[in-house]
Write an enzyme that holds these catalytic residues in place. Structure first.
Site, PDB file in Angstrom:
ATOM      1  N   LYS A 194       0.865  -1.183   0.000  1.00  0.00           N
ATOM      2  CA  LYS A 194       0.000   0.000   0.000  1.00  0.00           C
ATOM      3  C   LYS A 194       0.897   1.228   0.000  1.00  0.00           C
ATOM      4  O   LYS A 194       1.648   1.468   0.944  1.00  0.00           O
ATOM      5  CB  LYS A 194      -0.913  -0.005   1.215  1.00  0.00           C
ATOM      6  N   LYS A 247      -2.077  -1.665  -4.010  1.00  0.00           N
ATOM      7  CA  LYS A 247      -2.963  -0.505  -3.928  1.00  0.00           C
ATOM      8  C   LYS A 247      -2.136   0.767  -3.918  1.00  0.00           C
ATOM      9  O   LYS A 247      -1.190   0.844  -3.141  1.00  0.00           O
ATOM     10  CB  LYS A 247      -3.790  -0.621  -2.643  1.00  0.00           C
TER      11      LYS A 247
END
Ligand code: PBG
Ligand code: ZN
Length: 324
Positions: A194, A247
């Site tokens: 992330k 992500k």
């Protein structure tokens, strides 16, 4: 002599026969944002088509989603009460727990993933407990309360837990906690890669989770780092993650492919709020063929190596797939 590649593009049936990547309704997880109240359905201005909804409205939405064949959601909650440690989400009567129970009662086979983090629940908007010394998130204290939050989700009936706070050791902490409390069969989807990304802007509007000071760069990853992404991901696999994730998605497809080549686990991409907003607003402005660009983007995720796509477009994609 030269090779005639166009031979295999002569008509649609042939093109379909040689198509290497396909999209299915089974590939998608749809994000939903739950808020306190009754009959609340507020559209987010930066994300047309995305709403904050009260539980009664979430139930109506779930009914529609199941009707069009979309059976997986990821839940985010926006509580009325925020404090320095996010106490709201540590209670079995928290808004997310009540939402999970309400959905499961009416739609027992709706697959519910829960995002596990603290930024929606803390008054400072960071993803855990602050260390007064550094004014950054205290890793190990946040692990302790993350374990409590996971049990709240598990007891309420969540089908999968997805920790998104980027604390070190979160996967082993949650796996151990779940196992010791009788939830050995509850899978964990790690937000394993992330990045600290500008693409989360619109999400922070809808989730009301913008940090009141500073940013998330001491816990989320530097967008410039490829080897670190692989390293973090493989560590989450070792700690017991069942599904891995990259992500944001669109600007990071090289990372998706790298990770696909390094692991045998299922891989999810999170097509985040800013990515949705860009395509949505371009479509509304009449600048692009919206549906075509959406489908092209989704295929790109699959082609890069993702098996699962979390997307605010998921509902529209299923509607399009149902038409064809
Ligand atoms: C919470 C969380 C965020 C997103 C998912 N979980 C925001 C953030 O890290 O600031 C982003 C999702 C999106 O932009 O659509 N930690
Ligand atoms: Zn967070």
């Amino acid at each position: 002599m030269f090779k005639r590649f166009r031979r295999l593009r002569l008509n649609e049936t042939l093109r379909n026969l040689v198509q290497e990547t396909t999209l299915s309704k089974n590939d998608f997880i749809y994000p939903l944002f739950v808020k306190e109240g009754k009959a609340v359905k507020v559209e987010v201005s930066s994300m047309p088509g995305v709403f904050q909804m009260s539980i009664d409205e979430i139930l109506k939405e779930c009914e529609y989603l199941q009707k069009i064949g979309l059976n997986s959601i990821i839940l985010f909650a926006i509580p009325d009460l925020k404090d320095s440690v996010g106490s709201e989400c540590l209670d079995d009567e928290s808004i997310i727990a009540r939402t999970i129970k309400a959905i499961k009662e009416k739609f027992p086979n709706m697959f519910i993933v829960t995002d596990l983090c603290f930024c929606e629940y803390t008054d400072h908007g960071h993803c855990g407990i602050l260390d007064p010394k550094t004014q950054s998130v205290h890793n190990d204290k946040t692990l302790e309360i993350s374990a409590l939050q996971a049990l709240v989700h598990a007891r309420a009936g969540a089908d999968m837990i997805a920790p998104s706070g980027m604390m070190d050791g979160i996967i082993s902490t949650l796996r151990k906690t779940l196992d010791e409390n009788g939830f050995q069969d509850l899978p964990i989807m790690a937000y394993s890669t992330k990045f600290a990304s500008g693409y989360y802007g619109p999400f922070r509007d809808v989730a009301e989770s913008t940090p009141s000071f500073g940013d998330r760069r001491t816990y989320q990853m530097d967008v410039a780092n490829r080897l670190e992404a692989i390293n973090e991901t493989l560590e989450d696999e070792k700690e017991g993650a069942d599904i891995l994730m990259v992500k944001p998605a669109l600007a990071f497809l090289d990372i998706v492919r790298d990770i696909r080549n390094e692991t045998k686990l299922p891989l999810c991409v999170y097509n985040v709020s800013g990515e949705y907003a860009m395509i949505k607003h371009a479509g509304l402005a009449g600048l692009i063929d919206y549906e075509r660009v959406v489908m092209e983007t989704m295929i790109a995720f699959k082609r890069a190596g993702a098996n699962i796509i979390i997307s605010y477009h998921a509902k529209e994609v299923c509607e399009i797939l149902n038409r064809n």
